[in-house]
Design a protein around this motif. Structure first.
Motif, PDB file in Angstrom:
ATOM      1  N   VAL A  91      15.817   3.072  -8.894  1.00 37.22           N
ATOM      2  CA  VAL A  91      14.482   3.273  -8.329  1.00 37.22           C
ATOM      3  C   VAL A  91      14.249   2.228  -7.229  1.00 37.22           C
ATOM      4  CG1 VAL A  91      12.010   3.301  -8.821  1.00 37.22           C
ATOM      5  CG2 VAL A  91      13.636   4.203 -10.508  1.00 37.22           C
ATOM      6  N   PRO A  92      13.937   2.669  -6.007  1.00 35.81           N
ATOM      7  CA  PRO A  92      13.712   1.715  -4.916  1.00 35.81           C
ATOM      8  C   PRO A  92      12.550   0.761  -5.213  1.00 35.81           C
ATOM      9  CG  PRO A  92      14.005   3.935  -4.051  1.00 35.81           C
ATOM     10  CD  PRO A  92      13.871   4.064  -5.554  1.00 35.81           C
ATOM     11  N   ALA A  93      12.695  -0.463  -4.752  1.00 39.94           N
ATOM     12  CA  ALA A  93      11.663  -1.498  -4.875  1.00 39.94           C
ATOM     13  C   ALA A  93      11.721  -2.336  -3.602  1.00 39.94           C
ATOM     14  CB  ALA A  93      11.898  -2.346  -6.115  1.00 39.94           C
ATOM     15  N   GLN A  94      10.850  -3.323  -3.510  1.00 38.71           N
ATOM     16  CA  GLN A  94      10.806  -4.150  -2.311  1.00 38.71           C
ATOM     17  C   GLN A  94      10.590  -5.612  -2.652  1.00 38.71           C
ATOM     18  OE1 GLN A  94       7.458  -2.327  -0.348  1.00 38.71           O
ATOM     19  NE2 GLN A  94       8.766  -0.993   0.855  1.00 38.71           N
ATOM     20  N   TYR A  95      11.164  -6.453  -1.802  1.00 42.03           N
ATOM     21  CA  TYR A  95      10.817  -7.861  -1.753  1.00 42.03           C
ATOM     22  C   TYR A  95       9.989  -8.062  -0.494  1.00 42.03           C
ATOM     23  CZ  TYR A  95      14.289  -9.358  -5.228  1.00 42.03           C
ATOM     24  OH  TYR A  95      14.998  -9.563  -6.370  1.00 42.03           O
ATOM     25  N   VAL A  96       8.956  -8.881  -0.582  1.00 46.36           N
ATOM     26  CA  VAL A  96       8.168  -9.224   0.598  1.00 46.36           C
ATOM     27  C   VAL A  96       8.249 -10.735   0.776  1.00 46.36           C
ATOM     28  CG1 VAL A  96       5.910  -9.187   1.706  1.00 46.36           C
ATOM     29  CG2 VAL A  96       6.615  -7.267   0.244  1.00 46.36           C
TER      30      VAL A  96
ATOM     31  N   ALA B 284      24.666  -9.379  -5.988  1.00 43.02           N
ATOM     32  CA  ALA B 284      25.512  -8.190  -6.088  1.00 43.02           C
ATOM     33  C   ALA B 284      24.849  -7.233  -7.067  1.00 43.02           C
ATOM     34  CB  ALA B 284      26.904  -8.575  -6.562  1.00 43.02           C
ATOM     35  N   GLY B 285      24.876  -5.953  -6.753  1.00 43.37           N
ATOM     36  CA  GLY B 285      24.258  -4.955  -7.614  1.00 43.37           C
ATOM     37  C   GLY B 285      22.885  -4.522  -7.135  1.00 43.37           C
ATOM     38  N   LEU B 286      22.313  -5.253  -6.188  1.00 40.37           N
ATOM     39  CA  LEU B 286      21.090  -4.802  -5.516  1.00 40.37           C
ATOM     40  C   LEU B 286      21.521  -4.254  -4.158  1.00 40.37           C
ATOM     41  CD1 LEU B 286      18.307  -7.509  -6.044  1.00 40.37           C
ATOM     42  CD2 LEU B 286      18.500  -5.257  -7.110  1.00 40.37           C
ATOM     43  N   THR B 287      21.324  -2.975  -3.952  1.00 38.96           N
ATOM     44  CA  THR B 287      21.673  -2.353  -2.683  1.00 38.96           C
ATOM     45  C   THR B 287      20.520  -2.532  -1.711  1.00 38.96           C
ATOM     46  OG1 THR B 287      23.048  -0.723  -3.800  1.00 38.96           O
ATOM     47  CG2 THR B 287      22.340  -0.189  -1.564  1.00 38.96           C
ATOM     48  N   ILE B 288      20.823  -3.032  -0.528  1.00 35.81           N
ATOM     49  CA  ILE B 288      19.820  -3.258   0.510  1.00 35.81           C
ATOM     50  C   ILE B 288      19.620  -1.955   1.274  1.00 35.81           C
ATOM     51  CG2 ILE B 288      19.271  -4.552   2.606  1.00 35.81           C
ATOM     52  CD1 ILE B 288      21.205  -6.752   1.490  1.00 35.81           C
ATOM     53  N   ASP B 289      18.362  -1.582   1.454  1.00 33.39           N
ATOM     54  CA  ASP B 289      18.032  -0.395   2.239  1.00 33.39           C
ATOM     55  C   ASP B 289      18.084  -0.779   3.711  1.00 33.39           C
ATOM     56  OD1 ASP B 289      17.075   1.875   3.451  1.00 33.39           O
ATOM     57  OD2 ASP B 289      15.120   1.829   2.471  1.00 33.39           O
ATOM     58  N   THR B 290      19.262  -0.694   4.304  1.00 35.73           N
ATOM     59  CA  THR B 290      19.448  -1.143   5.685  1.00 35.73           C
ATOM     60  C   THR B 290      18.679  -0.284   6.689  1.00 35.73           C
ATOM     61  OG1 THR B 290      21.502   0.129   5.828  1.00 35.73           O
ATOM     62  CG2 THR B 290      21.688  -2.206   5.229  1.00 35.73           C
ATOM     63  N   ALA B 291      18.390   0.960   6.348  1.00 36.27           N
ATOM     64  CA  ALA B 291      17.663   1.835   7.272  1.00 36.27           C
ATOM     65  C   ALA B 291      16.225   1.379   7.478  1.00 36.27           C
ATOM     66  CB  ALA B 291      17.687   3.269   6.761  1.00 36.27           C
ATOM     67  N   SER B 292      15.672   0.639   6.504  1.00 33.46           N
ATOM     68  CA  SER B 292      14.276   0.217   6.624  1.00 33.46           C
ATOM     69  C   SER B 292      14.117  -1.280   6.889  1.00 33.46           C
ATOM     70  CB  SER B 292      13.502   0.593   5.348  1.00 33.46           C
ATOM     71  OG  SER B 292      13.940  -0.199   4.258  1.00 33.46           O
TER      72      SER B 292
ATOM     73  N   GLY C 223      -2.849 -20.836  10.939  1.00 33.30           N
ATOM     74  CA  GLY C 223      -3.586 -19.890  10.113  1.00 33.30           C
ATOM     75  C   GLY C 223      -2.992 -18.496  10.078  1.00 33.30           C
ATOM     76  N   ALA C 224      -1.943 -18.244  10.839  1.00 35.70           N
ATOM     77  CA  ALA C 224      -1.330 -16.917  10.898  1.00 35.70           C
ATOM     78  C   ALA C 224      -0.149 -16.819   9.943  1.00 35.70           C
ATOM     79  CB  ALA C 224      -0.867 -16.607  12.320  1.00 35.70           C
ATOM     80  N   SER C 225       0.240 -15.596   9.661  1.00 32.85           N
ATOM     81  CA  SER C 225       1.420 -15.364   8.836  1.00 32.85           C
ATOM     82  C   SER C 225       2.141 -14.123   9.345  1.00 32.85           C
ATOM     83  CB  SER C 225       1.042 -15.206   7.365  1.00 32.85           C
ATOM     84  OG  SER C 225       0.226 -14.070   7.191  1.00 32.85           O
ATOM     85  N   THR C 226       3.386 -13.999   8.946  1.00 31.67           N
ATOM     86  CA  THR C 226       4.180 -12.821   9.244  1.00 31.67           C
ATOM     87  C   THR C 226       4.995 -12.495   8.001  1.00 31.67           C
ATOM     88  OG1 THR C 226       5.709 -11.798  10.829  1.00 31.67           O
ATOM     89  CG2 THR C 226       6.147 -14.094  10.240  1.00 31.67           C
ATOM     90  N   SER C 227       5.247 -11.220   7.776  1.00 31.52           N
ATOM     91  CA  SER C 227       5.963 -10.800   6.568  1.00 31.52           C
ATOM     92  C   SER C 227       7.176  -9.963   6.917  1.00 31.52           C
ATOM     93  CB  SER C 227       5.046  -9.979   5.656  1.00 31.52           C
ATOM     94  OG  SER C 227       3.994 -10.769   5.174  1.00 31.52           O
ATOM     95  N   PHE C 228       8.168 -10.050   6.058  1.00 29.91           N
ATOM     96  CA  PHE C 228       9.375  -9.235   6.151  1.00 29.91           C
ATOM     97  C   PHE C 228       9.490  -8.473   4.837  1.00 29.91           C
ATOM     98  CE2 PHE C 228      10.200 -13.334   8.287  1.00 29.91           C
ATOM     99  CZ  PHE C 228      10.302 -12.892   9.597  1.00 29.91           C
ATOM    100  N   THR C 229       9.506  -7.147   4.899  1.00 30.42           N
ATOM    101  CA  THR C 229       9.625  -6.327   3.694  1.00 30.42           C
ATOM    102  C   THR C 229      11.045  -5.794   3.607  1.00 30.42           C
ATOM    103  OG1 THR C 229       7.295  -5.736   3.813  1.00 30.42           O
ATOM    104  CG2 THR C 229       8.709  -4.322   2.474  1.00 30.42           C
ATOM    105  N   ILE C 230      11.714  -6.109   2.496  1.00 29.92           N
ATOM    106  CA  ILE C 230      13.118  -5.754   2.292  1.00 29.92           C
ATOM    107  C   ILE C 230      13.214  -4.753   1.148  1.00 29.92           C
ATOM    108  CG2 ILE C 230      15.431  -6.644   1.846  1.00 29.92           C
ATOM    109  CD1 ILE C 230      14.015  -7.893   4.346  1.00 29.92           C
TER     110      ILE C 230
END
Length: 147
Positions: free
Chosen positions: A24-29, A52-60, A86-93
């Motif tokens: 089941v797909p999930a995300q790290y932020v 190892a064992g966590l497949t990275i969704d390279t398309a996203s 005061g700013a932030s930026t996020s990367f969703t994996i």
């Protein structure tokens, strides 16, 4: 008096789920925040090696993130200079747990390389930064698939 201003970066990492389910797909932020009194003047680089064992969704993958080397489990995400105070930026994996991880303990950590670093820790997942204390024990994140 001449006040001194400086950026102060912190990195937090959160999972979209409390426990991954096999298949089941999930995300790290990964969220990079500047809590200092000035904008950053250099790029900040976040490195995250997926177990190892966590497949990275390279398309996203975000445009600012790349696998280094290509096809590996290591992601490098770059926030350019100029992150305002005061700013932030996020990367969703996006990731998907594979059957080999069913019932296993999985540790995942990210590191931040920049001039002004303050580290935050959340579990799961855990976060390490330069000069941080020893990492905590791995968290149990897998549950059997109901398929």
């Amino acid at each position: 008096d001449n006040p001194v201003t400086a950026p102060q970066l912190s990195l937090t990492k959160q999972s979209s789920v409390g426990a991954f389910t096999v298949g089941v797909p999930a995300q790290y932020v990964l969220t990079l925040s500047n809590t200092g009194t000035a904008a950053t003047t250099e790029a900040a680089v976040v490195t995250d090696t997926m177990p190892a064992g966590l497949t990275i969704d390279t398309a996203s993958l975000p445009a600012a993130c790349t696998q280094v080397p290509a096809g590996s489990q290591t992601l490098v995400c770059t926030a350019p200079a100029g992150l305002a105070s005061g700013a932030s930026t996020s990367f969703t994996i996006g990731v998907t747990a594979q059957n080999a991880l069913n019932g296993q303990s999985v540790s995942n950590q990210a590191t931040l390389a920049a001039a002004a670093i303050r580290c935050a820790q959340q579990a799961p997942p855990r976060l390490t930064c330069p000069h941080a204390a020893s990492p905590s024990p791995p968290q149990r994140w897998m549950r059997p698939s109901s398929r």
